[in-house]
Scaffold this motif. Sequence first.
Motif, PDB file in Angstrom:
ATOM      1  N   HIS A 103     -21.002   4.629   9.213  1.00  0.00           N
ATOM      2  CA  HIS A 103     -21.201   4.314   7.799  1.00  0.00           C
ATOM      3  C   HIS A 103     -19.890   4.339   7.030  1.00  0.00           C
ATOM      4  N   ILE A 104     -19.074   5.372   7.257  1.00  0.00           N
ATOM      5  CA  ILE A 104     -17.876   5.559   6.444  1.00  0.00           C
ATOM      6  C   ILE A 104     -16.819   4.500   6.729  1.00  0.00           C
ATOM      7  N   ILE A 105     -16.883   3.835   7.881  1.00  0.00           N
ATOM      8  CA  ILE A 105     -15.941   2.734   8.140  1.00  0.00           C
ATOM      9  C   ILE A 105     -16.628   1.377   8.060  1.00  0.00           C
ATOM     10  N   SER A 106     -17.853   1.369   7.534  1.00  0.00           N
ATOM     11  CA  SER A 106     -18.493   0.084   7.252  1.00  0.00           C
ATOM     12  C   SER A 106     -17.758  -0.576   6.101  1.00  0.00           C
ATOM     13  N   PRO A 107     -17.774  -1.882   5.999  1.00  0.00           N
ATOM     14  CA  PRO A 107     -17.035  -2.548   4.918  1.00  0.00           C
ATOM     15  C   PRO A 107     -17.383  -2.013   3.535  1.00  0.00           C
ATOM     16  N   GLU A 108     -18.668  -1.795   3.276  1.00  0.00           N
ATOM     17  CA  GLU A 108     -19.095  -1.366   1.949  1.00  0.00           C
ATOM     18  C   GLU A 108     -18.587   0.027   1.606  1.00  0.00           C
ATOM     19  N   ALA A 109     -18.851   0.999   2.482  1.00  0.00           N
ATOM     20  CA  ALA A 109     -18.443   2.376   2.196  1.00  0.00           C
ATOM     21  C   ALA A 109     -16.930   2.540   2.262  1.00  0.00           C
ATOM     22  N   ASN A 110     -16.296   1.884   3.231  1.00  0.00           N
ATOM     23  CA  ASN A 110     -14.846   2.006   3.372  1.00  0.00           C
ATOM     24  C   ASN A 110     -14.128   1.441   2.155  1.00  0.00           C
ATOM     25  N   ALA A 111     -14.682   0.375   1.560  1.00  0.00           N
ATOM     26  CA  ALA A 111     -14.101  -0.187   0.344  1.00  0.00           C
ATOM     27  C   ALA A 111     -14.189   0.811  -0.803  1.00  0.00           C
ATOM     28  N   LYS A 112     -15.335   1.460  -0.918  1.00  0.00           N
ATOM     29  CA  LYS A 112     -15.536   2.396  -2.024  1.00  0.00           C
ATOM     30  C   LYS A 112     -14.634   3.620  -1.908  1.00  0.00           C
ATOM     31  N   VAL A 113     -14.592   4.204  -0.714  1.00  0.00           N
ATOM     32  CA  VAL A 113     -13.798   5.423  -0.568  1.00  0.00           C
ATOM     33  C   VAL A 113     -12.304   5.127  -0.669  1.00  0.00           C
ATOM     34  N   ALA A 114     -11.876   4.002  -0.129  1.00  0.00           N
ATOM     35  CA  ALA A 114     -10.456   3.655  -0.194  1.00  0.00           C
ATOM     36  C   ALA A 114     -10.022   3.435  -1.637  1.00  0.00           C
ATOM     37  N   GLU A 115     -10.863   2.792  -2.406  1.00  0.00           N
ATOM     38  CA  GLU A 115     -10.508   2.510  -3.793  1.00  0.00           C
ATOM     39  C   GLU A 115     -10.568   3.777  -4.642  1.00  0.00           C
ATOM     40  N   TYR A 116     -11.569   4.611  -4.391  1.00  0.00           N
ATOM     41  CA  TYR A 116     -11.705   5.838  -5.174  1.00  0.00           C
ATOM     42  C   TYR A 116     -10.585   6.816  -4.875  1.00  0.00           C
ATOM     43  N   PHE A 117     -10.283   6.986  -3.601  1.00  0.00           N
ATOM     44  CA  PHE A 117      -9.267   7.970  -3.229  1.00  0.00           C
ATOM     45  C   PHE A 117      -7.858   7.449  -3.469  1.00  0.00           C
ATOM     46  N   GLY A 118      -7.668   6.141  -3.299  1.00  0.00           N
ATOM     47  CA  GLY A 118      -6.330   5.580  -3.445  1.00  0.00           C
ATOM     48  C   GLY A 118      -5.616   5.524  -2.122  1.00  0.00           C
ATOM     49  N   GLU A 119      -6.131   4.722  -1.199  1.00  0.00           N
ATOM     50  CA  GLU A 119      -5.556   4.594   0.127  1.00  0.00           C
ATOM     51  C   GLU A 119      -5.906   3.234   0.705  1.00  0.00           C
ATOM     52  N   ALA A 120      -5.306   2.906   1.826  1.00  0.00           N
ATOM     53  CA  ALA A 120      -5.636   1.668   2.519  1.00  0.00           C
ATOM     54  C   ALA A 120      -6.862   1.912   3.392  1.00  0.00           C
ATOM     55  N   PRO A 121      -7.837   1.011   3.382  1.00  0.00           N
ATOM     56  CA  PRO A 121      -9.001   1.187   4.235  1.00  0.00           C
ATOM     57  C   PRO A 121      -8.655   0.942   5.698  1.00  0.00           C
ATOM     58  N   ALA A 122      -9.478   1.490   6.584  1.00  0.00           N
ATOM     59  CA  ALA A 122      -9.283   1.268   8.016  1.00  0.00           C
ATOM     60  C   ALA A 122      -9.888  -0.052   8.464  1.00  0.00           C
ATOM     61  N   ASN A 123     -10.896  -0.501   7.739  1.00  0.00           N
ATOM     62  CA  ASN A 123     -11.612  -1.713   8.105  1.00  0.00           C
ATOM     63  C   ASN A 123     -11.156  -2.876   7.220  1.00  0.00           C
ATOM     64  N   PRO A 124     -10.545  -3.905   7.779  1.00  0.00           N
ATOM     65  CA  PRO A 124     -10.065  -5.018   6.951  1.00  0.00           C
ATOM     66  C   PRO A 124     -11.173  -5.744   6.190  1.00  0.00           C
ATOM     67  N   LYS A 125     -12.408  -5.661   6.688  1.00  0.00           N
ATOM     68  CA  LYS A 125     -13.514  -6.313   5.994  1.00  0.00           C
ATOM     69  C   LYS A 125     -13.826  -5.648   4.662  1.00  0.00           C
ATOM     70  N   ALA A 126     -13.297  -4.439   4.460  1.00  0.00           N
ATOM     71  CA  ALA A 126     -13.497  -3.744   3.190  1.00  0.00           C
ATOM     72  C   ALA A 126     -12.727  -4.417   2.059  1.00  0.00           C
ATOM     73  N   CYS A 127     -11.682  -5.132   2.401  1.00  0.00           N
ATOM     74  CA  CYS A 127     -10.784  -5.676   1.379  1.00  0.00           C
ATOM     75  C   CYS A 127     -11.448  -6.686   0.450  1.00  0.00           C
TER      76      CYS A 127
END
Length: 401
Positions: free
Chosen positions: A320-344
Amino acid sequence: MRNSRTLRLIAGLMCAGTAVAACGTSSTSSSSGGGQGFTPPKLEAMSQLGQPEGALNILAWPGYAENGSNDPAVDWVTPFEQATGCKVNVKTFGTSDEAVSLMKTGQYDVISASGDASLRLIAAGDVEPVNTSLVPNYADVYDFLKNKPWNSVHNTAYGVPHGWGANVLTYRTDQVSPAPTSWSVMFDPNSPFKGKVIAYDSPIYIADAALYLMKTKPELGIKNPYALDDKQFQASVDLLKQQRPLVSEYWSDYLKESQALKNGDAVVGTAWQVTVNLTQSEGAPLESTLPTEGATGWSDTWMVSAKSPHKTCAYKWMDHIISPEANAKVAEYFGEAPANPKACSLTADAKHCETYHAGDSAYASQIWYWTTPITQCIDGRTDVQCKDYGEWTRAWTEIKG
């Protein structure tokens, strides 16, 4: 059977997260391969998932497992609970040392571990190998984040990459001018910001000093800020002792750092981007930069406790946490690059991945990711021993006074 040389190294890694004063220093100068210098306890990864167990205890960095309680608009835990039936309980920590100690209690199923904790957890048998074939979204993770020294041992994955970023230099634009481009603003004893510098409160911060010396004093021969022989280590410790009068406080709680920067108790320091984002959102004139010397940073990994009674829920969470949807949210909230490119394509800010250099391996190469220091010099040297994390911890106590 593991030989005594390897056992001593494992003991050193385990001691680093517990009562360091009672631990001896490992004396190994060679290893059994794999680059980390130890053979992990023999543990098996899951071969198949079962029915979700209905509960999941998460140990995480702040901002990694948000359920809407801090901000109703920030919630990727609730959708997970609804989809899986795994009721989530979250415990946050402020430093990797704290995380390692908490994991030893056996109360948590998964942890978001940075590189200065992951090897200790692996060596102690606190986490187990991960069968990445049971994590469908793992296939989409950037290749340059996989099979790294902090998340794999002997080509066996021990977790799932989550996100990455730099420990940036932050400063108040109304009080720091011109805009700094070097860590010298924090390390130069003649810095005009004496008593207004804020720095990270952890032994791993010694690597920040080592990185600065690696660029400014090449005669020391530092090739990796986590691989320091006696002379290199002492130079780094001396620099931090020299810096001590400049520091107003050391932080481990990013909210407290944000408050210090907002009210002007500190005007320059090392920070996570989430701190910068939060402080800016509350009206403070704050900016950040990646200095010319580069920076330390993190590439965090979700790992499964060897003692977890909720392993199917744990695997469901990692996916779940590296799914595009969740990874996008956590990366944007925390301020980091996501691990999953589909999050972009799913971030609210269309330029988020551009801002954080997601997928930019050249940028990522400027970051020295937190790695557990061990006596085997991880820069490739075999003719000397390097200082292990136990030594770093003892020195950090002296530095702070």
